[in-house]
Design an enzyme around this catalytic site. Structure first.
Site, PDB file in Angstrom:
ATOM      1  N   THR A   1      -3.549  -0.765   2.213  1.00 60.41           N
ATOM      2  CA  THR A   1      -3.384  -2.127   1.711  1.00 60.41           C
ATOM      3  C   THR A   1      -4.140  -2.284   0.399  1.00 60.41           C
ATOM      4  O   THR A   1      -5.234  -1.735   0.252  1.00 60.41           O
ATOM      5  CB  THR A   1      -3.925  -3.145   2.741  1.00 60.41           C
ATOM      6  OG1 THR A   1      -3.268  -2.924   3.988  1.00 60.41           O
ATOM      7  CG2 THR A   1      -3.687  -4.578   2.277  1.00 60.41           C
TER       8      THR A   1
ATOM      9  N   GLY B   1       1.728  -6.971   9.724  1.00 63.80           N
ATOM     10  CA  GLY B   1       0.302  -7.275   9.784  1.00 63.80           C
ATOM     11  C   GLY B   1      -0.043  -8.556   9.058  1.00 63.80           C
ATOM     12  O   GLY B   1       0.803  -9.433   8.850  1.00 63.80           O
TER      13      GLY B   1
ATOM     14  N   THR C   1      -8.060  -6.855   3.976  1.00 62.91           N
ATOM     15  CA  THR C   1      -7.551  -5.555   4.400  1.00 62.91           C
ATOM     16  C   THR C   1      -8.254  -5.174   5.690  1.00 62.91           C
ATOM     17  O   THR C   1      -9.476  -5.263   5.781  1.00 62.91           O
ATOM     18  CB  THR C   1      -7.778  -4.468   3.338  1.00 62.91           C
ATOM     19  OG1 THR C   1      -7.412  -3.203   3.893  1.00 62.91           O
ATOM     20  CG2 THR C   1      -9.226  -4.416   2.860  1.00 62.91           C
TER      21      THR C   1
END
Lengths: 134, 184
Positions: A1, A31, A51
């Site tokens: 990420t 996510g 993240t």
């Protein structure tokens, strides 16, 4: 990420996040990165990109929680981000980190994992990059 | 405190000093610096924070060292599925996309969703149809392939075969090569 937050010369904040998700994910799993308020959030006072283990960041609306603490509790950005990452998220079992800026240019980059690729550049134009908790 | 600036991240997780070679660390640091400079160039010229965020993330998406764009991990079926979001703090306008398989720079599409549609989030084939309508660059899925990520999937599949529960799709992936315990 990957992610970025910025404060421009006009005093406007923005946040963005982009990800490939999780290795071996199935069933269209998504996510926190594209979920506004979980992995990405910005308002006039505060901008956050996250993240980490996305399911926890979604359940605890991490990005919005940090900015809400700044907005409603008058907490500093650093205090708000630290509490959410090192207290709320840790107690929940979630691992990861955030980058954040406020409208005064304060920066926070807390993480509870062993490392986070991260960097900062201000109006002096000098890039600062770190990986471990140095 | 600075009057303006930019902060970036390239992912968090179990990043081991022992497993992160000096060469790899140098490459990662160089890419992060490149992203910072791209965003700084926008801000230094008086550009908006949205442009700075977009510019910095594009650099990271184009790098093979991060789990986004070119360096994305593979899903269970060996396909790269990309997600992104962007938000303007001054207006609370937001755009998000998920489940993309052909969009080279997902952050660019997220921004188009925010600025060129009345919606906040688009997913999958619909999002890619919107990308085509907007002229956003699409690529063959092979563009996203990296050997390191492919081997990471193979190891995850092997581990999954060795274990019965819980399903590995519920756990973050771990790459023993880089020591990089990456989350989404």
């Amino acid at each position: 990420t990957v992610g970025a937050v910025a404060l421009d010369q006009a005093g406007n904040l923005a946040a963005g996040t982009s990800t490939g998700g999780m290795t071996n994910k199935r069933y269209g799993r998504v996510g926190d990165s594209p979920i506004i308020g979980a992995g990405t959030y910005a308002d006039p006072r505060c901008a956050v990109s996250a993240t980490g283990h996305g399911e926890y960041f979604i359940r605890y609306t991490v990005a919005r929680d940090i900015c809400a603490r700044v907005e409603y509790q008058g907490k500093s950005l650093t205090e708000a981000a630290d509490v959410v990452i090192h207290d709320v998220l840790v107690k929940a079992g979630g691992e990861g980190g955030v980058i954040a800026m406020d409208a005064d240019g304060h920066v926070a980059m807390p993480f509870n994992s062993t490392g986070m690729y991260r960097g900062y550049i201000g109006d002096d134009g000098a890039p600062r990059v770190a990986i471990f908790p140095e | 405190q600075p009057k303006w600036g930019l902060v970036i991240h390239g992912g968090a997780g179990v990043i081991s000093r022992e497993n992160l070679s000096a060469e790899r660390e140098g490459q990662v640091r160089a890419a992060l610096e490149q992203a910072l400079r791209a965003g700084h160039a926008v801000l230094a010229s008086g550009g908006p924070s949205l442009d700075a965020v977009t510019a910095a993330i594009r650099v990271l998406e184009d790098s093979p060292y991060f789990n986004a764009g070119k360096g994305a991990v593979f899903n269970h079926d060996g396909i790269n599925e990309l997600d992104a979001a962007i938000m303007d703090g001054s207006t609370r306008a937001a755009g998000a996309v998920a489940g993309l398989r052909h969009v080279k720079n997902p952050i660019e599409l997220a921004r188009r969703v925010m600025e060129k549609s009345p919606h906040v989030m688009m997913i999958g084939e619909g999002a890619e149809a919107f990308a085509r309508a907007q002229g956003v660059e699409l690529v063959d899925p092979k563009y996203f392939y990296t050997e390191e990520r492919w081997q990471g999937l193979q190891r995850a599949l092997e581990k999954e075969r060795e274990q019965t529960s819980p399903p590995s799709s519920l756990r973050p992936g771990h790459d023993p090569v880089t020591g990089d315990h990456k989350f989404g």
